[in-house]
Design an enzyme around this catalytic site. Structure first.
Site: not given
Ligand SMILES: [Ca+2]
Length: 325
Positions: A121-122
């Site tokens: 996600v990051e």
């Protein structure tokens, strides 16, 4: 004469806007105070002032702060992160770093799929680590974004401490518009506090070393209280009465059996004695309600948004399925 005037006009139209590019951050009173504090910790004040005079105010950073993805509703937010290519990217990152991930789970107690989901996600497994100079981003937000100035000035100060501690060049450090760096997007204070040297080469490198990034993400979650004894989120029904505000911060307070007694349906029996909260989300097929554990709260220590934590949770489940973990 005319030619000279024209040259002047052309230069002023197309030349570098020197006075605009340089915000003179070194002259700001907040910076003077910061420099004094850093000098007391043994940093060279002139070096910091020189670096601050090179820091640029970036309007793009302020604009990005004013439109974060977390303003979306869950149904739109979810579709950004729960796509097939990201799950396949997790698979290939796992193939490359299988042993490190397994060692992180074993030593730090955070499941492989959760570590993968956070890094996925990051930064899409390191693909989008950010191209803003951390110095510019943090100076802009610390000195020209009053709403969060105190927080980001603190991060700017931490950036200088981090550069000294890890022997990094401040001007080389790149990251997101909010000054978050590396595979796991650690802000400088988190880097200082939670980064670990997971490949034992004597350095904590979250920017170019995936092993250190994997260990540090797991360490961050472990230090914030991750507990392998139970899960993260489970869908429930008849719970609307227990949710004051949809898509808002959670407070872990009632046990599973208390929620069941109040009428919430579907709490996993093994969560009866566990403190939980109920999170309401605007889903694709209408409102949905989730019982969430302290582990969900721990993910919100990484990023305060409950949408972020749910995206990490659901991506981790998809990754676990794909990898048959
Ligand atoms: Ca290392």
């Amino acid at each position: 004469m005319r030619i000279i005037q024209m040259i002047v006009i052309v230069i002023s139209l197309f030349g570098p806007p020197i006075s605009l590019a340089n915000a003179n951050y070194a002259e700001r009173s907040e910076v003077q105070v910061m420099v004094k504090r850093l000098a007391a910790k043994g940093l060279n004040p002139n070096e910091i002032l020189t670096l601050m005079s090179e820091a640029k105010r970036l309007d793009s950073v302020i604009n990005a702060m004013n439109r974060p993805a977390e303003r979306k509703k869950w149904k739109d937010y979810r579709s950004i992160f729960l796509k097939r290519p990201r799950i396949l990217a997790a698979k290939s990152f796992h193939q490359k770093h299988r042993e490190t991930l397994a060692r992180a789970e074993l030593e730090l107690g955070v499941p492989v799929e959760v570590i993968l989901a956070i890094i996925g996600v990051e930064t899409y497994f390191g693909k989008n680590k950010g191209s803003f100079r951390a110095l510019d981003a943090l100076a802009t937000l610390g000195l020209d974004y009053p709403k969060r100035a105190k927080f980001f000035l603190g991060e700017l100060e931490s950036l200088f401490l981090l550069a000294r501690e890890e022997n990094l060049s401040v001007t080389d450090l790149k990251g997101s518009y909010a000054g978050a760096m590396g595979f796991g997007q650690f802000i400088p204070s988190s880097y200082l506090a939670y980064a670990i040297d997971f490949d034992n080469d004597g350095r904590r490198d979250l920017i170019n070393n995936p092993a250190d990034a994997i260990g540090s993400v797991a360490n961050y979650l472990m230090r914030h209280g991750w507990d392998t004894a139970y899960g993260v989120a489970s869908i429930v029904s008849d719970a609307a009465f227990n949710v004051k505000k949809m898509e808002s911060a959670i407070v872990i307070k009632e046990t599973g059996s208390e929620l069941t007694a109040k009428g919430v349906k579907g709490i996993p029996p093994e969560w009866a004695q566990l403190p939980l909260d109920v999170l309401g989300l605007h889903g694709t097929e209408g409102d949905e309600y989730w019982a969430v554990t302290k582990n969900f709260y721990v993910i919100t220590r990484y990023n305060r948004s409950p949408l972020y934590a749910m995206a990490v949770t659901q991506l981790s489940e998809e990754i676990a399925k794909e990898l048959a973990l």
